[in-house]
Design a protein around this motif. Structure first.
Motif, PDB file in Angstrom:
ATOM      1  N   LYS A   5       0.956  -0.762  -0.088  1.00 43.77           N
ATOM      2  CA  LYS A   5      -0.102  -0.144  -0.004  1.00 43.77           C
ATOM      3  C   LYS A   5       0.919   1.112   0.006  1.00 43.77           C
ATOM      4  N   VAL A   6       0.668   1.930  -1.096  1.00 41.39           N
ATOM      5  CA  VAL A   6       1.724   3.364  -1.265  1.00 41.39           C
ATOM      6  C   VAL A   6       0.677   4.564  -1.253  1.00 41.39           C
ATOM      7  N   TYR A   7       0.709   5.200  -0.107  1.00 41.54           N
ATOM      8  CA  TYR A   7       0.041   6.421   0.111  1.00 41.54           C
ATOM      9  C   TYR A   7       0.914   7.657  -0.361  1.00 41.54           C
ATOM     10  N   ARG A  22       1.926   8.926 -10.011  1.00 41.52           N
ATOM     11  CA  ARG A  22       1.494   8.218  -8.800  1.00 41.52           C
ATOM     12  C   ARG A  22       1.708   6.730  -9.112  1.00 41.52           C
ATOM     13  N   LEU A  23       1.369   6.363 -10.188  1.00 44.28           N
ATOM     14  CA  LEU A  23       1.323   4.969 -10.640  1.00 44.28           C
ATOM     15  C   LEU A  23       2.842   4.556 -10.688  1.00 44.28           C
ATOM     16  N   ARG A  26       4.340   4.038  -7.302  1.00 40.00           N
ATOM     17  CA  ARG A  26       3.861   2.631  -6.711  1.00 40.00           C
ATOM     18  C   ARG A  26       4.514   1.246  -7.630  1.00 40.00           C
ATOM     19  N   ARG A  27       4.813   1.457  -8.700  1.00 37.16           N
ATOM     20  CA  ARG A  27       5.545   0.547  -9.630  1.00 37.16           C
ATOM     21  C   ARG A  27       7.051   0.571  -9.083  1.00 37.16           C
ATOM     22  N   CYS A  29       8.232   1.354  -6.073  1.00 35.30           N
ATOM     23  CA  CYS A  29       8.077   0.695  -4.732  1.00 35.30           C
ATOM     24  C   CYS A  29       8.028  -0.646  -4.724  1.00 35.30           C
ATOM     25  N   GLN A  30       7.129  -1.080  -5.591  1.00 32.72           N
ATOM     26  CA  GLN A  30       7.105  -2.359  -5.713  1.00 32.72           C
ATOM     27  C   GLN A  30       8.356  -3.164  -6.327  1.00 32.72           C
ATOM     28  N   GLU A  43       3.420  -1.011   3.932  1.00 34.56           N
ATOM     29  CA  GLU A  43       2.880   0.340   3.594  1.00 34.56           C
ATOM     30  C   GLU A  43       4.163   1.279   3.499  1.00 34.56           C
ATOM     31  N   THR A 122      12.598   7.881  -5.851  1.00 35.88           N
ATOM     32  CA  THR A 122      11.684   6.941  -5.272  1.00 35.88           C
ATOM     33  C   THR A 122      12.163   5.655  -4.755  1.00 35.88           C
TER      34      THR A 122
END
Length: 168
Positions: A5-7, A22-23, A26-27, A29-30, A43, A122
Motif C-alpha cells: 500500500k503506497v500512500y 502516482r502509478l 507505486r511501480r 516501490c513494488q 505500507e 523513489t
C-alpha cells in the motif's frame, strides 16, 4: 504474493503533478521490494513538498540547513525491529518526502525526464527505508547505485533509455 500500500500525498502547488506519476511511484516501490525479496505486506508514504519544506525537514532531522531532493524516514522500533500495522499486519516501512521543485531542476540538469528523476528518487528512498546507506562508505554507495540502476532498468526507466534529446 505480498501486498504493498503506497500512500501518495501532494503537499505543494509549485509543480503540477504529471499524469501517471502516482502509478510510477507505486511501480518503483513494488520493484524495489521484489528485487530485495522483501516478501511481506508493506505500507509506505510518499509526499511531495516544496523546496522550503524539504529544507526545513533537512535542518530539523539532519542538521543540514539546505534544500535537498529527497528525504527518507524509516519506521523502526527502538530495538531496531520493523513497525507493523496492528490492523493489517503490514510492515510500516516509513515515509519518503520528495521536493518536486528540486526534481524538476535535477531532471533538467541531468538531461532526462521528470518521470525518470522521480522514479530514481523513489527507488533511492525505498532502499534507504530498507536499511541501505550510501553515506557510510564508498562500497555501500556503489552497492546502492547498482541496485538503483538495476531496478530502474527493470522498469524501463534506466539512465540510458531516458535522456531527453533535442529531437524530442
Amino acid at each position: 504474493m505480498s501486498k504493498l500500500k503506497v500512500y501518495v500525498k501532494n503537499n505543494q502547488t509549485a509543480v503540477k503533478i504529471p499524469v501517471g506519476i502516482r502509478l510510477l511511484i507505486r511501480r518503483c516501490c513494488q520493484a524495489v521490494l521484489a528485487t530485495e525479496n522483501f516478501g511481506k505486506d508493506a505500507e509506505v508514504s510518499v509526499s511531495f513538498v516544496t523546496n522550503k519544506e524539504i529544507r526545513s525537514l533537512n535542518k530539523a532531522y539532519r542538521n543540514k540547513d539546505k534544500e535537498t531532493d529527497v528525504l527518507s524516514f524509516p519506521l523502526t522500533s527502538e530495538d531496531g525491529t520493523q513497525e507493523v500495522n496492528a490492523e493489517t499486519g503490514s510492515v510500516l516501512l516509513g515515509d519518503v518526502v520528495i521536493s518536486l521543485e528540486m526534481a524538476v531542476k535535477q531532471a533538467n540538469m541531468y538531461g532526462h525526464s521528470l518521470e525518470r528523476e522521480v522514479g530514481f528518487l523513489t527507488v533511492h528512498s525505498m532502499l534507504h527505508l530498507l536499511g541501505y546507506d550510501h553515506e557510510t562508505s564508498p562500497l555501500e554507495e556503489r552497492i546502492m547505485r547498482e541496485k538503483e540502476e538495476a531496478v530502474l532498468e527493470k522498469l524501463g526507466i534506466s539512465r540510458d533509455a531516458t535522456y531527453v534529446t533535442d529531437e524530442s
